[in-house]
Structure formats: C-alpha cells, structure tokens
Enzyme design. Structure first.
Site, PDB file in Angstrom:
ATOM      1  N   ASP A  15      -8.498  -0.835  -4.457  1.00 45.36           N
ATOM      2  CA  ASP A  15      -7.413  -1.446  -5.222  1.00 45.36           C
ATOM      3  C   ASP A  15      -6.961  -0.476  -6.306  1.00 45.36           C
ATOM      4  O   ASP A  15      -7.792   0.176  -6.942  1.00 45.36           O
ATOM      5  CB  ASP A  15      -7.897  -2.764  -5.837  1.00 45.36           C
ATOM      6  CG  ASP A  15      -6.766  -3.610  -6.372  1.00 45.36           C
ATOM      7  OD1 ASP A  15      -6.163  -3.212  -7.383  1.00 45.36           O
ATOM      8  OD2 ASP A  15      -6.496  -4.668  -5.790  1.00 45.36           O
ATOM      9  N   ILE A  16      -5.652  -0.395  -6.541  1.00 44.86           N
ATOM     10  CA  ILE A  16      -5.142   0.531  -7.559  1.00 44.86           C
ATOM     11  C   ILE A  16      -5.356   0.010  -8.980  1.00 44.86           C
ATOM     12  O   ILE A  16      -5.239   0.762  -9.938  1.00 44.86           O
ATOM     13  CB  ILE A  16      -3.651   0.881  -7.347  1.00 44.86           C
ATOM     14  CG1 ILE A  16      -2.779  -0.361  -7.431  1.00 44.86           C
ATOM     15  CG2 ILE A  16      -3.454   1.600  -6.033  1.00 44.86           C
ATOM     16  CD1 ILE A  16      -1.293  -0.060  -7.464  1.00 44.86           C
ATOM     17  N   ASN A  72      -6.131 -14.693  -2.070  1.00 43.20           N
ATOM     18  CA  ASN A  72      -5.226 -15.414  -2.960  1.00 43.20           C
ATOM     19  C   ASN A  72      -4.079 -15.924  -2.096  1.00 43.20           C
ATOM     20  O   ASN A  72      -3.490 -15.162  -1.330  1.00 43.20           O
ATOM     21  CB  ASN A  72      -4.685 -14.494  -4.057  1.00 43.20           C
ATOM     22  CG  ASN A  72      -5.775 -14.040  -5.002  1.00 43.20           C
ATOM     23  OD1 ASN A  72      -6.667 -14.794  -5.347  1.00 43.20           O
ATOM     24  ND2 ASN A  72      -5.718 -12.788  -5.400  1.00 43.20           N
ATOM     25  N   VAL A  81       1.610  -9.949  -3.263  1.00 44.25           N
ATOM     26  CA  VAL A  81       2.056  -9.280  -2.039  1.00 44.25           C
ATOM     27  C   VAL A  81       1.904 -10.295  -0.917  1.00 44.25           C
ATOM     28  O   VAL A  81       0.800 -10.775  -0.654  1.00 44.25           O
ATOM     29  CB  VAL A  81       1.218  -8.013  -1.751  1.00 44.25           C
ATOM     30  CG1 VAL A  81       1.614  -7.393  -0.420  1.00 44.25           C
ATOM     31  CG2 VAL A  81       1.360  -7.016  -2.888  1.00 44.25           C
ATOM     32  N   HIS A  85      -4.416 -10.408   2.513  1.00 40.21           N
ATOM     33  CA  HIS A  85      -5.387  -9.345   2.271  1.00 40.21           C
ATOM     34  C   HIS A  85      -6.596  -9.974   1.606  1.00 40.21           C
ATOM     35  O   HIS A  85      -6.478 -10.952   0.875  1.00 40.21           O
ATOM     36  CB  HIS A  85      -4.806  -8.212   1.425  1.00 40.21           C
ATOM     37  CG  HIS A  85      -4.168  -8.647   0.154  1.00 40.21           C
ATOM     38  ND1 HIS A  85      -2.905  -9.211   0.099  1.00 40.21           N
ATOM     39  CD2 HIS A  85      -4.614  -8.598  -1.121  1.00 40.21           C
ATOM     40  CE1 HIS A  85      -2.608  -9.492  -1.158  1.00 40.21           C
ATOM     41  NE2 HIS A  85      -3.624  -9.143  -1.917  1.00 40.21           N
ATOM     42  N   HIS A  87      -9.763  -9.488  -0.868  1.00 47.32           N
ATOM     43  CA  HIS A  87     -10.343  -8.686  -1.943  1.00 47.32           C
ATOM     44  C   HIS A  87     -11.861  -8.705  -1.795  1.00 47.32           C
ATOM     45  O   HIS A  87     -12.453  -9.763  -1.571  1.00 47.32           O
ATOM     46  CB  HIS A  87     -10.006  -9.290  -3.315  1.00 47.32           C
ATOM     47  CG  HIS A  87      -8.562  -9.263  -3.659  1.00 47.32           C
ATOM     48  ND1 HIS A  87      -8.025  -8.334  -4.523  1.00 47.32           N
ATOM     49  CD2 HIS A  87      -7.533 -10.058  -3.264  1.00 47.32           C
ATOM     50  CE1 HIS A  87      -6.736  -8.564  -4.658  1.00 47.32           C
ATOM     51  NE2 HIS A  87      -6.409  -9.606  -3.901  1.00 47.32           N
TER      52      HIS A  87
END
Length: 99
Positions: A15-16, A72, A81, A85, A87
């Site tokens: 993750d950024i 999420n 987004v 995805h 996490h």
C-alpha cells in the site's frame, strides 16, 4: 507499485499509504466493483484472494503473531477505489474496534 505477488488471477502490492508495518493490497485482475457485486462465479477468486493474504502473512513472518484482512465495501466503510481489494495488515498490535 511495489509488487509482492502476481499470478494469472491476482496482483498484490504494498500500500502506498501503509497503516501498519505490513500493509499489502491483494487485487483481482477481473473487475468486481464491491463485495456487493460478487456473484457465486467469483467464489474461487475470493478464496484465492484470502489464501494469497495468508501466504503473504507467512512470507512476512506475521502469521503467528497475527494479522488482519479487510475488504472495505462502499464509501462509509472507506472504499475509495471501486475495484475490490483485500488489505493485509500486520506487524504491530491492531486495536478493536478498527474505526
């Protein structure tokens, strides 16, 4: 992206904006906007995402101490987004409730 895993179905990368020492996103290559859009035909894909998360946790050495996996779903849950995805967070104590 700092890719940590890739196969024909999935891409996983750091993750950024990490929220823990380990914070990896596991993303399917097939588009599904939210978990609400998942259909029975996506069951194997969702299972592969969870298995990938567990493998990343083992690889990072956080499987024994513990890690969190999070999908999420929609804005109130923090989804920004709209492509599902997963996490994978760990490497520190994670409080509960999370948000």
């Amino acid at each position: 992206a700092s890719i940590v895993y890739e196969d024909e179905q999935l891409l996983a990368f750091n993750d950024i904006s990490p929220q823990a020492p380990t914070h990896v996103l596991v993303v399917p290559k097939a588009h599904v906007a939210t978990l609400n859009d998942a259909e029975p035909s996506h069951d194997a894909l969702l299972g592969a995402m969870v298995r990938c998360a567990a493998a990343i946790a083992r690889e990072r050495g956080i499987d024994a101490s513990g890690y969190r996996t999070v999908f999420n779903t929609n804005r109130d849950a923090g989804q920004t987004v709209f492509h599902i995805h997963l996490h994978v967070l760990g490497g520190r104590s994670l409080g509960w409730p999370p948000g």
